[in-house]
Each structure stands twice: as C-alpha cells, then as structure tokens.
Design an enzyme around this catalytic site. Structure first.
Site, PDB file in Angstrom:
ATOM      1  N   SER A 128       1.116  -1.139   0.042  1.00 49.57           N
ATOM      2  CA  SER A 128      -0.001   0.041  -0.036  1.00 49.57           C
ATOM      3  C   SER A 128       0.974   1.315  -0.001  1.00 49.57           C
ATOM      4  O   SER A 128       0.644   2.195  -0.660  1.00 49.57           O
ATOM      5  CB  SER A 128      -0.872   0.151   1.378  1.00 49.57           C
ATOM      6  OG  SER A 128      -1.863  -0.924   0.973  1.00 49.57           O
ATOM      7  N   TYR A 129       1.957   1.183   0.683  1.00 45.87           N
ATOM      8  CA  TYR A 129       2.942   2.431   0.616  1.00 45.87           C
ATOM      9  C   TYR A 129       3.576   2.433  -0.404  1.00 45.87           C
ATOM     10  O   TYR A 129       3.808   3.581  -0.912  1.00 45.87           O
ATOM     11  CB  TYR A 129       3.916   1.946   2.030  1.00 45.87           C
ATOM     12  CG  TYR A 129       5.003   2.850   1.992  1.00 45.87           C
ATOM     13  CD1 TYR A 129       4.805   4.392   2.563  1.00 45.87           C
ATOM     14  CD2 TYR A 129       6.368   2.618   1.475  1.00 45.87           C
ATOM     15  CE1 TYR A 129       5.815   5.063   2.764  1.00 45.87           C
ATOM     16  CE2 TYR A 129       7.319   3.647   1.525  1.00 45.87           C
ATOM     17  CZ  TYR A 129       7.202   4.799   2.054  1.00 45.87           C
ATOM     18  OH  TYR A 129       8.079   5.681   2.435  1.00 45.87           O
ATOM     19  N   TYR A 130       4.058   1.701  -1.308  1.00 41.55           N
ATOM     20  CA  TYR A 130       4.626   1.725  -2.357  1.00 41.55           C
ATOM     21  C   TYR A 130       3.581   2.189  -3.784  1.00 41.55           C
ATOM     22  O   TYR A 130       3.889   3.021  -4.433  1.00 41.55           O
ATOM     23  CB  TYR A 130       5.184   0.453  -3.088  1.00 41.55           C
ATOM     24  CG  TYR A 130       6.670   0.084  -2.416  1.00 41.55           C
ATOM     25  CD1 TYR A 130       7.742   0.886  -3.355  1.00 41.55           C
ATOM     26  CD2 TYR A 130       7.001  -0.114  -1.171  1.00 41.55           C
ATOM     27  CE1 TYR A 130       9.131   0.658  -2.779  1.00 41.55           C
ATOM     28  CE2 TYR A 130       8.467  -0.198  -0.650  1.00 41.55           C
ATOM     29  CZ  TYR A 130       9.224   0.144  -1.472  1.00 41.55           C
ATOM     30  OH  TYR A 130      10.529   0.170  -1.192  1.00 41.55           O
TER      31      TYR A 130
END
Length: 214
Positions: A128-130
């Site tokens: 999700s961060y990427y």
C-alpha cells in the site's frame, strides 16, 4: 530560498529542519500536525504552522504561498492501515502539489522510496505504501513544477557519512536519514537534479559530487 517542510516532525523532517535552520542560503517553515510539535520548534526559532494533510488544497496553499520551495517528507508510517497510507502518502502529496501550483511555488522535492518506480520490485509487506508513493511521484512528474524525486533505501538512524550512491536505478541498499536530509538540501538548487528522479543509498561519493554527476 524559503523552504516549506511538510512532515517536519518526522525523522527525516527533523534533520531537514536542523540543517535548514543553520543554513546561510535558506530559511525554513515547518508544517506539523500537532500544536505541541509546533511549540517545540517555535522555541528553537523555527517558523511553524499546524495543519493536517487531510486539510483542503486551499488551506495547504495558504501555508505555502510565501515559500519558494516545498519538501514533502510526510508519511503515514509503516504500521498504518492502507486507507491512512492513501490519505497521507498519496492524496496528501497530491494536494500539496496542487497547492504549490496554485500559489506559484515552482520547486518541489518529494521523498519517495527506493524502487517505487518499478512495481516488480515492491516490498509485498509494504505494498500500500509503494502504491501511494508510485502514484504520488507520477502526479508530481506530470505537474508544472520543477521537481526532484528522491527515493532513499532502507533508512538508518546512525550518523550520516556524507557519502552516497545516486543513480536512476539501484536494486537495494541502506542510508542514514541524516544523509537523506543533506542530499535534499543540496538538491534544492542543484540544476542537475531538476525534473529528475533517483534512488539513493550509502556510497563512496560526496553528496554534492554525486548530485552533479549522476
């Protein structure tokens, strides 16, 4: 150059505030989420403003309007859920980019993550961060701003060495947060970094030399 640091209470942000606060070439304005964070900075003589990245574009624009550059180093943190990651790391970044365009702030540096530009190399545990970083970076690339996207490797809390490796594609590596901050400050006015993106890890080249030659 007056620099707005978004995410000034983060670990990279704190290094940035310290470096910029001592600079003869730049002044700094800190954007933080909590009044107590701003109070600490103000006691150190740092201009500070309290605002969440869930605020409107107009609210962020009002903060940025007297600045010459923005460094976006805010992050929801690795332990937050996907919704919060998208709100801060993606939409918060997108709104800050829109705000910069709205008030004529031309220079924008984004702190991203190593290999955020290559989906096949994303850390599955931080997907999700990427996703958020990848699309925020693309929004910046397609904006009207003079951008630099810095994609640091694994972040360390040890003292910086002042020596880095910069390239458009580095598979993996680590780097002290202090070296990331010094790279950002040096990149502010280094024209070789304008409208370019790069991965950043520890290396054997002095920061300014690495920025000029990559």
């Amino acid at each position: 150059m007056k620099v707005l640091v978004v995410g000034a209470n983060g670990q990279i942000g704190k290094h940035l505030i310290s470096i910029l606060g001592k600079s003869e070439d730049h002044t700094v304005k800190a954007m933080v989420r909590k009044e107590e964070q701003a109070s600490v900075l103000k006691k150190s003589g740092i201009e500070s403003v309290v605002k969440s990245l869930e605020a409107s574009v107009d609210e962020i624009a009002a903060i940025a309007k007297d600045c010459d550059a923005i460094v976006f180093t805010a992050g929801s943190g690795g332990q937050t859920d996907a919704d919060q990651t998208l709100l801060i790391d993606l939409d918060g970044a997108a709104k800050t980019i829109e705000a910069a365009e709205k008030v004529g702030v031309k220079r924008f540096i984004m702190v991203s993550a190593i290999q955020a530009h290559r989906r096949e190399n994303w850390n599955e545990q931080l997907k999700s961060y990427y996703v958020a970083k990848h699309h925020a970076d693309n929004i910046l690339v397609h904006s009207r701003l003079t951008y630099t996207i810095v994609r640091p490797g694994g972040l360390l809390n040890e003292p910086g060495s002042g020596e880095v490796l910069i390239a458009e594609d580095i598979a993996k590596g680590f780097i002290p947060r202090e070296d990331v901050a010094n790279t950002i400050v040096n990149a502010l006015t280094e024209e070789n970094t304008y409208n370019r993106s790069f991965d950043l890890v520890s290396g054997e080249t002095q920061i300014i030399e690495a920025l000029i030659s990559f």
